[in-house]
Each structure stands twice: as C-alpha cells, then as structure tokens.
Scaffold this motif. Structure first.
Motif, mmCIF file in Angstrom:
data_model
loop_
_atom_site.group_PDB
_atom_site.id
_atom_site.type_symbol
_atom_site.label_atom_id
_atom_site.label_comp_id
_atom_site.label_asym_id
_atom_site.label_seq_id
_atom_site.Cartn_x
_atom_site.Cartn_y
_atom_site.Cartn_z
ATOM 1 N N GLU B 236 21.561 -66.786 24.438
ATOM 2 C CA GLU B 236 22.137 -64.946 24.786
ATOM 3 C C GLU B 236 23.138 -65.055 23.993
ATOM 4 N N ALA B 237 22.407 -63.404 23.126
ATOM 5 C CA ALA B 237 24.283 -63.405 22.153
ATOM 6 C C ALA B 237 23.920 -61.727 22.920
ATOM 7 N N GLN B 238 25.726 -61.935 23.078
ATOM 8 C CA GLN B 238 26.086 -60.968 23.146
ATOM 9 C C GLN B 238 27.170 -60.054 21.624
ATOM 10 N N VAL B 239 26.107 -58.877 21.776
ATOM 11 C CA VAL B 239 26.696 -58.041 19.887
ATOM 12 C C VAL B 239 27.512 -57.117 20.652
ATOM 13 N N ALA B 240 28.332 -55.981 19.738
ATOM 14 C CA ALA B 240 29.097 -54.642 19.943
ATOM 15 C C ALA B 240 27.723 -53.823 19.607
ATOM 16 N N GLN B 241 27.093 -53.583 18.705
ATOM 17 C CA GLN B 241 26.033 -52.837 19.350
ATOM 18 C C GLN B 241 24.885 -53.191 18.861
ATOM 19 N N SER B 242 23.510 -53.710 19.481
ATOM 20 C CA SER B 242 22.073 -54.119 18.649
ATOM 21 C C SER B 242 22.006 -52.658 18.067
ATOM 22 N N ASP B 243 20.761 -53.288 16.865
ATOM 23 C CA ASP B 243 20.098 -52.495 16.251
ATOM 24 C C ASP B 243 19.050 -53.128 15.988
ATOM 25 N N MET B 292 27.761 -66.149 23.277
ATOM 26 C CA MET B 292 27.026 -66.297 22.636
ATOM 27 C C MET B 292 26.224 -67.186 24.060
ATOM 28 N N LYS B 293 25.923 -67.335 24.948
ATOM 29 C CA LYS B 293 25.057 -68.968 25.197
ATOM 30 C C LYS B 293 23.994 -69.234 25.343
ATOM 31 N N VAL B 294 23.902 -70.601 25.273
ATOM 32 C CA VAL B 294 22.281 -71.334 25.193
ATOM 33 C C VAL B 294 22.286 -72.171 26.530
ATOM 34 N N GLU B 295 20.727 -71.993 26.525
ATOM 35 C CA GLU B 295 19.788 -72.995 27.817
ATOM 36 C C GLU B 295 19.363 -73.800 27.877
#
Lengths: 311, 310
Positions: B236-243, B292-295
């Motif tokens: 799970e990645a958190q980004v400022a803005q995804s394109d 960022m999270k990994v599961e």
C-alpha cells in the motif's frame, strides 16, 4: 488397571486423609479396648465361654464398646476414600488426559475402587489385630480357634460393609461434579441411615401396634417384628445385627420377636455353634453385598456410558 | 505423498437434535502441522474426541493410521497423544511422577520410561523443577509438561487443543518451538488455536471449521490466493498525487500482478516484496512518496472471510 490401582494406593497412603483417619480409628480402638478391659470383670462369669470376644463387645460405664466405635468409623472411612474418586479427576482436568491413554475406561473406576478397598481392609485388619493383641496382653486369655474364626469373619464382614459405603460414595462422585457435594450427600445419607432409621422404625412400629405397660406378649412381639423389618432397610442395622451374632454367640436369633418370647419363657441363652451363627448372619451379609454391588454397578454403568462432550 | 495419518469420511455427530460436526472429510498426512481453526462451538473438540474414540460418531467413520477410532479405541490411543484445553495434572505429585504415571498407563518398560522422561523434561526445559511439587509450577511450565506428557508415549499423532492460551509471549515461543521439533520427529500435529498469528507461523496446512462444516482447507498461501486474490504481498503506497502514467509504469515491473488506485493510495499486489523498486518508480516520476506498507497474506483475513461466509 494395575497402574491405576498402584497409583491410587500410593496416593492414599501418602494422603493426609489417611494419616488422620488412621490415627483417629486407632486411638478410638485402643481406648475402647482399654476401657473394656477395665470393665470386663463384671461381664465375665465363671461360666462365660467366649471370654476373648468380650474384648470387642463389652461396653464400659460411659464409653461404648469397640464394636460400636468400629461401626461408627467404617462408614466414615469408606466415604473418605470414595467421595472424590471420579469428580476430583474431572475438576482437576486429569480425567480427559487419563481417558486418552490406552486403557479401558473401566480400569479407572475399578482401579480406584479396589485401591480404596485395599486401604480400608488394611485399616480394619490392623485395628482388629491391635485391639486383639492388646486384649491378649492384658487379660492373658488366649482366643480359642472358634473365636479366631469368628474374628476373621467379623473382619471380612466389616470390609464388605466398608465396601458398601465406598461404593455409595463413588456413586455420588460419578453423579455430582463437585467433591463437596458428593461428600455431603454421602454423609447425609449415612446420618439418616445410622441415626434416624431406628427412630423411624420405632415410630412406624408404634403407629401400627401401639404398646404400653399393659400390652400383651403378642403385641410386644408384633411391635418388635415391625421395628426389625423397617430397620433392616438400613445397612447399618444389617451390619449391627450381623456383627452382634458373630461376636456374641449367645445371641440365638436375630429376630427380635423370637428373642422376646425366648426371654419371656425364661429359657437360658446357650451359645450357638460357629456354623449356626454363620447361617444366622447369612441374609444380612448377602444384603450388604447386594447393596454394595448395586451401588457400584450403577456408578460403573453411568461412568462407562457417559458421553464425553468436552472435558 | 506421506502416509495418511488422519482420515475421516462424512464424519457426523448430532447431540440431541443439534449437529456439532456435519459430514466432515479430513485427510492429514504424516509430519504435517495441521492448523485446525474455527470459532468456539464449531465442532473442533468434538472432532478430536471422535478421532480419539472417546465419543461415538452419529454416522461416518474416523480413522487414525488405519485404525477405526470407534471400533479400536485402544489401538488409536496407543499412538495418539491428546493435550486438552484445560489440562490438569496431579497437584500433589512432581512433574516426574506425573510423567511416570502416564508411562505406566502406556505399559512402557520402566528403564526406558525413566530415560525418556529425563530426556523429555530436559527438552521442555523442566529439568530444574522435575522433583518439585507441581503446585509450584507456573502455567507455562504446566503447559510444557503437557507437551512432554503426550510425548512420553512417542505418538504418531498429537492433538493440541489451545496449547498457548493464557501464556506469556516467551512461553508461547517455547511451545511453538516444541511443536515444530515434534513435527521434525515425524509426529503429526493437529493444532487447534484462536491465535491465528501463531498458526500462520508454524502450520503447513490449515482447515477452517464453521458450524460443523469444513469451509476451507489447504496451505495458507493457496487459501490466500483463492480468497484474497492477486499475489502473496500486498503493498500500500501513499503518494502525494497519483497519475495514470505512474500506475502504468508500476504495472510493468516484473512480479506485479495488479495495481489499483483509490485517491492518493496505490494498492499493489505482487509475488515478491518489491517495495524498493516501486518506491524508486514513484520518486522518479516526480511524485512524493508519503508512506508505504507491506502486508503478507494474513490468516486473519482468510479466516474472517470464511467464517463470515459460513
């Protein structure tokens, strides 16, 4: 089953319960014998045939006889070694472990019962032997072979009686989940049978055939007959009668009615031969064995058929 | 394929109208650590009791190493060890005496039993208290003694019902290690627990029981693939803005199965832990990587899904 038997036996011998009971019974026996010996002179006349047996049956001025003590303690010992046989295993979480071992389920209950019986027998035999030895030492009259035989049968009889109380306690331990409940139930039943049964028998007899000072002999015997019949529901009465006939050979009959008429006719009480005494107590013995067997059979069946859901 | 240790066919148990176990088909092979899961009252203990021959099935059969549990319970009990949920020992005996009794009940020769008991007490770390009265032992110690107790008879199969409940984390580790070493000695283990993390750590295969039915069964990653889908890892990645361009480039990374965007979150499913490469792609694309999270597949998710369905 042998493993269960050995472990239970070792447990009993190491238990505080055993030590306390043994000391108690031993003290009572020694004390009773001592008092009896003090007062034996009054009970023995030159014509008395079975002097040695008097050690066990003579009561002192204030203290009851050895026989009475034993009849009081045997049920307690039986209950003490049986009341938590099964339910303590259950509550401690041992039963499930035990039953998942490669043994037949009845090995558990049989082994426990036999171990209790072994301890009980050892206690009875040693107490009787100590009392006999003490008596022999003090009065100096050796027992005749018939007296020894009577004592052996008496000890066997006491074991059977103890076995009944143990079977009853085991029965309660199968049915009640808490050891305290099963103990209370056994003790309550014992108190009822030991103390109240004779009162109830008397009350029933008096209600059926009221007697007073002017009653005829026929009324008296009828009253005694009813009282005896009702009283024999209780195994305590059965044991009392059986031991009395064994240790008091002069007792010609266990039928109170017959005894009243014998006494009324002024006949002398002559001692019965050993085999006749045995014949006399046979119904009582069979009665107690049957009661013990019934109690054990019920607990056995219940324990074997009990479905284990979660243990 | 190893030897079949447990085999049940349409095993069913009804308690006055209530079906505790319903048509259960289990197949467990030698050396497995089988995680037996399910909510309370799902029928796990009933199944174990039937396999031990302590309870009779209403219909169907239960077999352990080829012996019918109902007809030959003694033969089964000789090769099966059972550690019940609330295990108890004789409090007035020492751990050694308790084990000795078990050995005697199993007819072990005395000398061999003594040696085995000594070895086992050392293995479970109880040599120091072997001759102390049991009441002085802690709960964890008693539980380890329970494992030694089933090990004494050198079983082919061991049922462990909640062996770790109520034990401190270190104690749990000890017990899990013991279970693994049991399995190494070719003892098949059936491990019932609600501690899914522990099950995931040691079990080779799990079975999930719900209302008497086996709703899922298999190795954890296969179950995970089936229920959750995608690859083994979820990033799970958190980004400022995804394109879309960034998503496309991530999709091209070898091993990535699926990429989904929801707001500023990118949900990536892949076969390997590709965090490094993905982070680099995000940073290179000029976007900011916030977190960022990994599961891994978690058994908990699988379990919840199945028990909810049932």
């Amino acid at each position: 089953m042998y493993a269960v038997f050995r472990k239970e036996l070792a447990d009993h011998f190491n238990s505080i319960r055993f030590v306390i009971l043994f000391i108690l019974v031993l003290l009572a026996a020694v004390f009773a014998t001592y008092i009896t010996i003090q007062s034996i002179r009054g009970a023995v006349t030159p014509t008395t045939e079975f002097v040695f047996l008097k050690i066990f049956t003579t009561s002192g001025e204030t203290l009851p006889s050895f026989l009475f003590f034993l009849s009081l303690f045997i049920p307690i010992i039986g209950i003490a070694f049986g009341f938590d046989a099964i339910n303590s295993e259950r509550t401690s979480g041992n039963l499930s472990r035990l039953l998942s071992q490669p043994i037949y389920r009845d090995a558990v209950i049989n082994g426990k019962f036999l171990a209790g019986l072994a301890v009980l027998s050892i206690m009875i035999v040693s107490v009787v032997a100590i009392a006999a030895g003490l008596g022999l030492r003090i009065i100096g009259v050796p027992p005749s072979s018939e007296e020894v035989l009577r004592l052996i049968v008496f000890a066997l009889m006491s074991m059977v009686y103890g076995a009944f109380w143990m079977a009853l306690a085991v029965l309660f331990s199968v049915f009640f989940n808490r050891a305290a409940t099963s103990m209370l139930a056994s003790i309550a039943l014992w108190i009822f049978l030991f103390f109240f049964m004779s009162m109830i028998a008397g009350a029933i007899a008096n209600a059926q055939v009221p007697i007073d000072q002017n009653s005829s002999l026929a009324m008296l015997t009828k009253n005694a007959e009813i009282q005896g019949m009702v009283g024999r529901i209780s195994p305590c009465t059965l044991y009392g009668e059986a031991t009395a006939a064994l240790l008091v050979p002069e007792l010609g009959s266990l039928n109170p009615a017959l005894m009243i008429s014998t006494l009324a006719a002024g006949r002398m009480l002559t001692p019965l031969p050993f085999n006749q005494s045995l014949l006399l107590v046979w119904p009582q013995v069979v009665g107690i064995i049957a009661l013990a067997a019934i109690c054990f059979a019920i607990s056995y069946i219940r324990f074997m058929r009990e479905e284990i859901r979660s243990i | 394929m190893g030897q079949v240790v447990v085999e049940t066919k349409n095993l069913t148990k009804t308690y006055d109208g209530f079906t505790a176990v319903d048509g259960l088909n289990l197949h467990i092979e030698e050396g497995e650590i089988f995680g037996f899961l399910g909510p309370n009252g799902a029928g796990k203990t009933t199944t174990i009791l039937m396999l031990l021959g302590l309870t009779e099935p209403s219909s169907g059969t239960a077999q352990v190493c080829g012996y019918n549990s109902t007809r030959e319970p003694l033969k089964v009990k000789r090769i099966v060890g059972y550690l019940p949920e609330r295990v108890g020992f004789y409090e007035d005996l020492t751990p050694k005496q308790n084990l000795r009794y078990t050995a005697e009940l199993n007819n072990l020769p005395r000398e061999e039993a003594e040696k085995r008991i000594g070895d086992l007490l050392a293995a479970v770390g109880l040599s120091g208290v072997a001759d102390q009265e049991l009441s002085k032992l802690s709960r964890g110690m008693k539980q380890r003694l329970g494992i030694a107790d089933i090990w004494v008879k050198e079983p082919k199969l061991a049922f462990l019902d909640e062996p770790t409940s109520g034990i401190d984390p270190e104690g749990i580790d000890d017990i899990l290690k013991l279970i693994v070493s049991m399995a190494k000695r070719r003892i098949t283990v059936i491990f019932c627990s609600h501690q899914l993390y522990q099950v995931q750590k040691i079990c080779t295969r799990v079975g999930i029981l719900a209302k008497g039915h086996l709703v899922a069964e298999g190795p954890i990653d296969r179950l995970g693939r089936k229920t959750i889908g995608g690859g083994r890892y979820h990033i799970e990645a958190q980004v400022a803005q995804s394109d879309p361009k960034l998503i496309d480039s991530i999709k091209r990374v070898k091993g990535v199965k699926e990429v989904q965007a929801s707001g500023d979150l990118l949900l990536i499913s892949c076969d390997k832990d590709l965090r490094g490469q993905i982070a680099k792609l995000i940073v290179d694309s000029g976007s900011l990587l916030v977190g960022m999270k990994v599961e891994e597949y978690s058994l908990e998710r699988i379990y919840k899904k199945y028990s909810r369905e049932a």
